[in-house]
Design an enzyme around this catalytic site. Structure first.
Site, PDB file in Angstrom:
ATOM      1  N   GLU A  42      -1.159   4.232  -0.150  1.00 15.21           N
ATOM      2  CA  GLU A  42      -0.387   4.441  -1.378  1.00 15.21           C
ATOM      3  C   GLU A  42       0.922   5.178  -1.086  1.00 15.21           C
ATOM      4  OE1 GLU A  42      -1.135   2.721  -3.831  1.00 15.21           O
ATOM      5  OE2 GLU A  42      -3.178   2.198  -3.246  1.00 15.21           O
ATOM      6  N   HIS A  89       3.526   2.607  -0.222  1.00 16.80           N
ATOM      7  CA  HIS A  89       4.147   2.018  -1.419  1.00 16.80           C
ATOM      8  C   HIS A  89       5.151   2.994  -2.030  1.00 16.80           C
ATOM      9  CE1 HIS A  89       1.858  -1.642  -1.770  1.00 16.80           C
ATOM     10  NE2 HIS A  89       0.693  -1.036  -1.900  1.00 16.80           N
TER      11      HIS A  89
HETATM   12 ZN   LIG Z   1      -1.250  -1.839  -1.845  1.00 22.65          ZN
END
Ligand SMILES: [Zn+2]
Length: 668
Positions: A458, A461
């Site tokens: 995460e 991202h």
């Molecule tokens: Zn992902």
């Protein structure tokens, strides 16, 4: 209305002040403003400033709706859910109307691309493509047919997933003799007992909800029990198995395919694959087919050897003379335990969350020259939420909300989202949300290694969003990035969570304070790749099935899904599936979700991330230099150029398969 905190002009939302009764009025006001803005834009055909103005209007409405959607995920109450449920259809109807706004489309289409700077030219191309793929360029009867077909496809998708849900609920198996559950862990048995109680039954109830059926297939020593559960699971919503014909999705698959084929032709494409790939990184169906087939071919010999050694293990150690599909999960689990005995709860005692985040921040500093600083006094939605500012070259470049712990009113899983896009003079902000087990007492929270990998994923991202250097929100950060390339930064960062040096930096045993021992790290790395080739051919089978089925859907007579599946299996599968096996009838990803002609994206993005990471293992360029190149050529670019150009600029060549194969444990 002026005191509605959802409509306040603050730089960051005042989460604590937002009440459920603010939601609908704020959303209605935001929709009205956005609709007015779109109308005004449509009246300025060809104006080169349209794009930036449309982005600004989109940011304004997503600011309101983004906060509401976020809160309903992380801090919901029945009242908030109710308000969100009222607002959702208003938003859906509004954006569906905007997507079909012909005047707006024509106003954008009238812009001379050559009058635009390069970034905006790309944004224009993507915006027009978006409109065209939703059929806005069609006229008269063609437009009506297209719209009617779309409604039917929506209905079929809903029916498909409802049939899967109904079939899932329709089968249960009552167990009254606990001996039949031998091998199944106590925690799973407790779930089965609770299911029995809810159903007003004695003993244990096995259901087709994933945790229940997977516990049986992975752990149950009773072979007949495994076979029964396997048959029920793999015939859901089909013409086979215990509820044969009751919820059969077979005819729906045929109709969905024929309607998708029709929609593709109406848009001027050969087949649904061509529609799907129009906005993706992969060039065409032939390229994807060749990619998946080559993975299958490379992995299959080793997958066959793995299966043979699994069969041998089952014969020698488990008294299973002929390994059948319902034995594979069980035998794999036993063999894994024997070869790579990993005590995940012991590893967890080495991973205090504060130390893991410090190691992650240290890695981000090393790779991208970015410093995280904890900041106080920013309004949050729960006292556990942390807020960080990111600094690079002495400037604050972005900030991040981190919400780590599971709690009541928060949806499960892990994700990131944009809290604010980058614009001229405005830094980007992201939400990073996970569901780690909360700390107990005064001790820090300890997380599993799985959790650690999730956190790195995460964060990848988030950095894509936060380190973007594009001021146009529709192509900045994660926006405008092709869907099959969007997992590149996240999966790339995951790799570092497996590096011995990172694991050492992230660990401190809760009693001794020692880092993870080398022997334990070696076992973790071995277990990661255990039976990887069998896993990879399975993924290739799903992806090839999806691709070929949709490539064949362009013509008048769509093929029988069973024939396509049989052909794909003859090429890549190693397990000899029974004739009654029907996974496609519950393959909601592609028949009721967003993955139609797109399932390949998982492996596609993984090739990019594995190959990008391989540059760090080659060791001929320093990590700091490679990190800076990754930041400059990938993270900072957003959607301003095709992902393949980002990749080749970073790697100096097109992506290759070997690092992906290696990451699944397949030797070259
Ligand atoms: Zn992902």
């Amino acid at each position: 209305m002026s005191n509605n905190p959802l409509l306040a002009a603050d730089a960051l939302p005042d989460f604590a002040a937002i009440r459920p009764e603010h939601v609908v009025p704020a959303v209605e006001a935001a929709i009205a403003d956005h609709a007015d803005a779109m109308k005004a834009l449509a009246a300025r055909p060809g104006d080169p400033a349209l794009l930036a103005d449309k982005d600004a209007a989109d940011v304004a409405i997503s600011r309101v709706w983004g906060v509401v959607s976020h809160l309903v995920m992380v801090a919901t109450t029945p009242e908030l859910r109710e308000a969100h449920g009222q607002a959702q259809p208003l938003i859906d109807a509004h954006f569906s109307a905007v997507g079909q706004d012909k005047a707006l489309y024509q106003a954008l289409k009238a812009i001379d691309p050559l009058a635009l700077p390069e970034n905006e030219r790309r944004a224009l191309t993507l915006a027009l493509q978006d409109f065209e793929l939703s059929g806005v360029a069609l006229d008269g009867e063609a437009a009506q047919d297209f719209a009617a077909n779309r409604i039917e496809m929506g209905r079929l998708s809903t029916e498909f997933s409802n049939a899967v849900l109904d079939a899932t609920e329709a089968w249960t198996l009552e167990i009254t003799d606990e001996a039949r559950l031998a091998g199944i862990p106590e925690a799973d048995r407790a779930g089965m007992r609770a299911a029995a109680q809810r159903a007003g039954k004695e003993g244990w109830l096995i259901t087709l909800h994933a945790p229940s059926v997977m516990a049986v297939l992975s752990h149950a020593e009773d072979r007949e029990l495994r076979e029964e559960a396997y048959r029920a699971w793999n015939t859901r919503a089909s013409d086979q198995g215990p509820n044969a014909g009751q919820f059969d999705n077979g005819p729906r698959i045929a109709e969905i395919l024929s309607r998708r084929g029709k929609a593709a032709l109406a848009l001027g494409f050969e087949d649904p694959v061509a529609v799907s790939l129009a906005a993706k990184m992969a060039r065409d169906g032939a390229e994807v087919d060749a990619f998946l087939s080559s993975l299958g071919a490379a992995a299959r010999p080793q997958a066959a050897r793995d299966l043979a050694s699994l069969a041998e293990f089952a014969r020698d150690e488990l008294n299973i003379a002929d390994l059948r599909p319902w034995d594979v999960g069980f035998a794999s689990e036993r063999m894994r335990r024997k070869l790579h005995d990993l005590d995940t709860s012991e590893i967890r005692r080495y991973l205090p969350l504060p130390r893991v985040t410090e190691a992650l921040f240290g890695l981000v500093r090393e790779l991208f020259g970015v410093e995280f600083r904890a900041a106080q006094g920013v309004p949050v939605w729960h006292p556990d939420v942390r807020y960080f500012t990111l600094h690079r070259d002495g400037h604050e470049v972005a900030s991040l909300y981190a919400d780590f712990f599971a709690r009541e009113g928060k949806r499960g899983g892990a994700w990131m989202d944009s809290a604010r896009p980058r614009q001229h003079g405005v830094t980007p902000v992201a939400y990073l949300v996970t569901n780690f087990a909360p700390p107990v007492g005064d001790a820090p929270a300890y997380i599993t290694h799985n959790d650690m990998v999730t956190l790195f994923h995460e964060m990848g991202h988030c950095l894509h969003h936060l380190l973007g250097e594009v001021d146009l929100p529709s192509i900045g950060g994660i926006a405008g990035v092709e869907w099959d390339a969007v997992e590149l930064p996240s999966q790339f960062l995951e790799n570092f969570a497996w590096e011995p040096a990172t694991l050492k930096a992230a660990s401190a045993h809760e009693e001794s304070g020692d880092p993870l021992p080398d022997a334990m790290i070696t076992r973790m790395l071995g277990a990661q790749k255990f039976l990887g080739a069998m896993g990879l051919v399975r993924q290739a089978e799903f992806a090839l099935f999806d691709l070929r089925l949709h490539r064949a859907a362009g013509g008048d007579n769509a093929p029988d899904y069973r024939d396509v599946l049989a052909q794909v299996r003859s090429e890549v599968a190693v397990i000899d599936y029974p004739e009654w096996h029907r996974f496609p009838t519950s393959f909601s990803h592609i028949f009721a979700g967003g993955y139609a002609a797109g399932y390949y994206s998982y492996l596609w993005a993984e090739r990019l991330s594995a190959d990008a990471y391989a540059a760090f293992e080659e060791g001929d360029v320093s990590r700091a230099e490679l990190g800076e190149r990754f930041r400059a050529e990938v993270l900072s670019r957003g959607g301003t150029r095709p992902a393949i150009e980002n990749f080749t600029a970073f790697r100096g060549r097109e992506p290759e398969n070997e690092p992906l194969l290696e990451s699944w444990g397949i030797a070259a």
